[in-house]
Design an enzyme around this catalytic site. Structure first.
Site, PDB file in Angstrom:
ATOM      1  N   HIS A 218      60.931  36.798   9.747  1.00 30.83           N
ATOM      2  CA  HIS A 218      60.231  37.420  10.869  1.00 30.83           C
ATOM      3  C   HIS A 218      60.345  36.551  12.125  1.00 30.83           C
ATOM      4  CE1 HIS A 218      58.167  40.827   8.892  1.00 30.83           C
ATOM      5  NE2 HIS A 218      58.311  40.087   7.810  1.00 30.83           N
TER       6      HIS A 218
ATOM      7  N   GLU B 150      59.797  37.296  15.103  1.00 31.55           N
ATOM      8  CA  GLU B 150      58.729  37.561  16.070  1.00 31.55           C
ATOM      9  C   GLU B 150      57.537  36.622  15.892  1.00 31.55           C
ATOM     10  OE1 GLU B 150      57.686  40.418  12.637  1.00 31.55           O
ATOM     11  OE2 GLU B 150      59.465  39.467  13.524  1.00 31.55           O
TER      12      GLU B 150
ATOM     13  N   CYS C 227      63.455  41.991   8.275  1.00 30.89           N
ATOM     14  CA  CYS C 227      62.768  42.095   6.989  1.00 30.89           C
ATOM     15  C   CYS C 227      63.026  43.453   6.320  1.00 30.89           C
ATOM     16  CB  CYS C 227      61.278  41.811   7.153  1.00 30.89           C
ATOM     17  SG  CYS C 227      60.451  41.440   5.569  1.00 30.89           S
TER      18      CYS C 227
END
Length: 250
Positions: A221, A223, A128
């Site tokens: 993202h 994660e 990002c």
């Protein structure tokens, strides 16, 4: 004589490659009472699940730039996470009304880290803001605010198309993937030595890679869904694998 179990623990710990997660400075964290250098737990968990040892890299208040290559050389890989908007002056623009929460210190630190990992050719995953910093560090610019059209970027899951034959394609193993998106800025003019490796349906650049250095960057993202999405987990597994190979050649 029985083996000392503590020695086994130490041997196992050494196996994990060290991944520097670039810290984020917070002015105040209640549980710590004062300012803090932080990393998102989801990112650290994703690195750990992939077999790496996440270590938060602190940015000293004094100018740390001259020391960065030496500090980073002690690690096996680097993760540049998301965060606040980058100061538009860094890429030659005046601030738009939608640009906010810029932090000059964080920009200095992240840009310094990015230039150092390029110089050192370190295995790096940029996420990002991390991808946006990479672009700015290489002379590119940003769109300061993405107007939502047929693809929702600000807080949504959407599809991206992956370029066949790219490093990203080799990592995720498919040409279309669903990603967790949370951003309002995006790449505009592409930085030197960057190649686009994924785009959204509205044309927003979703991933780039460096032509010479060992850097993979994504706008989404991974994660967020690393525990449930094979393609997101693959990005962290790839970073740790590249870091492990670097560790073995030291």
């Amino acid at each position: 004589m029985a083996a000392d179990p503590r020695l086994s623990v130490r041997r196992v710990a050494v196996i994990r490659p060290l991944v520097a997660v670039i810290g984020r400075r917070a002015v105040q964290v209640p549980i710590l009472r004062f300012s803090a250098t932080l990393a998102a737990e989801a990112i650290c968990e994703a690195v750990w699940a992939a077999g790496g040892e996440p270590v938060v890299l602190h940015g000293p208040a004094a100018d740390p730039m001259a020391e960065l290559p030496g500090r980073l050389a002690a690690f096996d890989g680097v993760l540049l996470p998301g965060g606040a908007d980058i100061e538009p002056g860094r890429y030659g623009q005046e601030p738009a009304d939608e640009t906010h929460d810029t932090v000059a210190f964080q920009d200095d630190f992240d840009l310094g880290v990015t230039r150092a990992v390029i110089e050192l050719d370190m295995p790096t995953l940029a996420i990002c803001r991390g991808m946006q910093v990479l672009n700015v560090a290489l002379g590119g610019s940003l769109t300061q605010h993405v107007r939502e059209t047929n693809t929702l970027h600000h807080n949504a899951i959407h599809d991206v198309e992956v370029v066949t034959g790219s490093r990203l394609h080799a990592i995720v193993g498919c040409e279309s993937i669903a990603v967790s998106s949370y951003h309002h800025q995006a790449l505009d003019r592409l930085g030197t030595d960057l190649t686009v490796t994924a785009v959204a349906a509205d044309g927003i650049v979703e991933a780039v890679e460096h032509r010479r250095s060992d850097i993979v960057a994504v706008q989404w993202h991974p994660e967020d869904r690393h525990a449930t999405s094979d393609t997101d987990a693959a990005l962290f597994a790839d970073l740790v694998d590249r870091a492990r190979k670097r560790k073995e050649t030291k």
